[in-house]
Each structure stands twice: as C-alpha cells, then as structure tokens.
Scaffold this active site. Structure first.
Site: not given
Length: 410
Positions: A122, A129, A138, A196, A198, A230, A234, A237, A241, A250, A254, A344, A358
């Site tokens: 992926d 995105h 961040r 997501e 995709e 996908d 969150r 993750q 991660y 994840k 899928t 995404t 988002e």
C-alpha cells in the site's frame, strides 16, 4: 407481441457496456461450489469459460478456470487478444444464439475474490492526503510532508491474507491504543475505525528477482485495476506505527471490488500527473514518457448510502508506474496476483478527502449524515466506493464498487 430484448442490448450510456468488460469470478445457486470466470456486460455476467468452449476458442484454457490466475499470468499479448475475442462475442450478431444462454443476471450470482492475492503493498501517493495527515498529526512541524515524500513513493508491505471481496463484513479490530495524555495503553475495540478510498492495481506477469521493472514496462506487468478500501484503525495505528509503520491498524481487512477492469479499457482515461516540484532520480523520472501515467478516475464515497466525498484520482502525485518501479528497484520480484494500492485518494477541496480522518479532521468536525453525526465509523455502518472514468467516443467506464459493513468485535 413486441420482440423481447436481449441482455446483450445494453442501453446507451451504460457504464458496463461492451467498451468496458471487466473480469470477475462468480458462482450460481444451482452450482454453488463451482467458481467460474465471468465478464460483466450491463447487468449480466457472461460465463467466459463456457463461451470460449462453445465457440471452440483457443482461449478456453485461460477462461475455463476457477479464477483469473491463468489469464493474469498469460501476459499482455494474451490479455489484448482475449479482450478482442470477448468484445466480438458480445457484439457480433452471429454469436448471440451461443452467448445468450450463458448470461446470468448479476443479482442472481455470488461474486468471489477473482484472483489469489500473492503480496499486498500500500502506498501514500496523494500530496493532498499526505499534507492533511501531516498537519493533523504533526501540527508543530516545519512542513507537513516528510523530507523523503517528493523523492520516492512511500509504501508499506501489508497482509495479503486479509484482502477480501466487496460485500464481506468487516469486524471491528481490537488492539492497544493510547491517547497522548493517557498514562498507559489500554486494550479494546478500535474507537477510530476509518476507511481509505483507493485504487488497487493487479499484477499479471511476474518478474525475476534482482531485475527491477522500468517505468516503460508497467503495462507489460499490470493487468488491470479495481477500487480498494484499506480499512484503518487510526487509534491502534497511531500508537504502534513509530518507528516501523502500519501493522495491526491496517492488517485486519482490505476490501477490493469483485471486478478487475483491464488497463486497455481505460486508455481514454489516461492523463498527465500533477507537475513535479523536485527533480526525480532517473528510475522514477517520467517527464519524457510518451504515454501519460495518470488516470482520470472520478471516485465517490458513501456512508450508509449518503455521499460524503468525491476524490479525483487524477490529482495523485505518484503514478502506478512509479509505484511499480519503486516496489522493484531493489530487486524485489513480482508474482502473479500481486496487489498494490495507490494510498488514500484525496483532492484539494474538503469534499474531496478520501478518509474520515481528513473529512472530520481527526474527529474535530463531525460529518452530518441523515442518520446522525459521524467522526469515525460506527457498528452497522456500510461504506460503498464507486467510480467511473472517461471512455472511448464519449462513453463512461464504470469500475465495480467496493462495499463493506462494519460489525462489532466478538
């Protein structure tokens, strides 16, 4: 009495006319244990293997199969020739008497995962995105994109064994999660279950280990594409991660469409990708390529039947050809049935964001749906992703939908 129309008389403007002809695998109620390769035409499925046998076609050995693996492995020349034959079978009047008994109403068959997924990768190819996610997670960083983002397509190796066909329920995953202010992690069902939107690309022709695949060889190896969701937890993750990336957040599911649209059906949808901001290393540099590497796919995302986003695939910064080159540049080999997701798909506008992270800005701005507000998915929610692309002579090419319903953790 008026003459009864044939299922082969697809109405003008149908997204699944003879200009499309996506491949799938189906079974019928009278033979539930027998999976067959099918081709969609309008609201029917043609038993492609039986059609090939009925006409004495040399392609029967590729089509009279329980999945698409033999066809995928046959290579680009065979893909082109089989498509031409199928187009003739459903359009030439002389074939109607042989074809019509082999057509099954779409709502009377069961659709299955059409190929055996070998490996799953992926990517993270939408600048919109990636920028939004960077700003969410961040906010104090100097720039939302990581320093490597515009130099290479970032990706991760996912779990092939949990790729499921559209219509399969998705069990809410459980795992560790920890909010920044929590003193310690807790275990339980995800409370930030997301989607997501995709596009997935399906590899047909394999490659040898130690032999990178060049940008120009993309169409020699990739058979077609499908819509892909996908699913993402969150909260799981975010805690797991760093530093190695997505894992349990994840790998639980899928979803992919039951239909694979061959690349040849999308030639009219080819488009140039966005302008590059930074020079690329030669193996990724597509500035002088004769064929545009992007695809103009118009995607729609619905939650419980209510459209929440319409992401444009044409805005993706990295193309599928660049992603394939990145996957193999270290010498990693391709296998028939490999699947790689675009990441995404999000556009520049708020209504074009391809995930709830988002769309709700990590839960800060809930979506207003007819059945109530949503920050992330609730048990019982059904997510459906559809899309179309420009086709030849003003037609539209439909991509098979991918849909899944969230069910609670046992």
């Amino acid at each position: 009495m008026p003459e009864q129309s044939s299922p082969l008389d697809v109405p003008e403007g149908d997204l699944f006319g003879p200009h499309n002809l996506p491949y799938g695998v189906f079974s019928t109620p009278d033979r539930p244990g027998e999976r067959r390769v099918g081709v969609r035409i309008g609201d029917h499925v043609l038993d492609a293997g039986a059609a090939a046998l009925a006409l004495g076609s040399p392609y029967a050995q590729l089509l009279a199969q329980p999945d698409l693996m033999a066809l995928l492995a046959a290579g680009r020349t065979a893909w082109r020739d089989v498509r031409r034959a199928l187009t003739a079978w459903v359009t030439v009047p002389a074939h109607r008497a042989d074809m019509e008994p082999l057509l099954h109403p779409l709502d009377a068959v069961t659709l299955h995962l059409p190929y055996r997924v070998a490996d799953y990768v992926d990517f993270y190819a939408s600048e919109h995105h990636a920028t939004n996610v960077g700003q969410i997670f961040r906010p104090d960083a100097d720039a939302p994109l990581t320093p490597n983002w515009k130099h290479l397509p970032i990706g991760y190796h996912g779990r092939a064994g949990t790729v499921v066909v559209s219509g399969t329920d998705v069990v809410r995953p459980a795992g560790q999660r920890k909010a920044p202010a929590d003193p310690a992690p807790v275990f339980g069902p995800s409370v930030k279950l997301d989607i997501e939107a995709e596009v997935g690309f399906v590899v047909g022709t394999p490659s040898a280990q130690g032999k990178p695949v060049a940008l120009t060889d993309f169409r020699e190896h990739v058979f077609g594409l499908s819509l892909l969701n996908d699913w993402s937890a969150r909260d799981i993750q975010a805690w797991e991660y760093v530093p190695l990336g997505p894992f349990l957040g994840k790998s639980f599911a899928t979803s992919v469409s039951a239909w694979v649209t061959p690349l040849e059906a999308l030639d009219a949808a080819r488009t140039a990708p966005p302008a590059r901001d930074l020079p690329l290393l030669p193996y990724l540099d597509d500035a002088d390529e004769d064929e545009p590497g992007g695809y103009d796919l118009r995607i729609s995302v619905a939650v419980n039947g209510h459209v929440v986003a319409e992401p444009p695939f044409s805005t993706m910064y990295w193309t599928a050809a660049q992603q394939l080159a990145q996957m193999t540049v270290n010498g990693a080999s391709l296998r028939t049935g490999d699947l790689f997701g675009s990441g995404t798909v999000s556009g520049a506008e708020p209504s074009q964001r391809g995930c709830l992270l988002e769309l709700t800005w990590n839960g800060r701005d809930p979506l207003e749906l007819p059945d109530g507000k949503r920050t992330f998915l609730e048990d019982g929610d059904t997510v459906t992703i559809t899309a179309w692309a420009p086709g030849p002579d003003g037609t539209r090419v439909g991509l098979g939908e991918v849909s899944g319903r969230v069910v609670p953790t046992d």
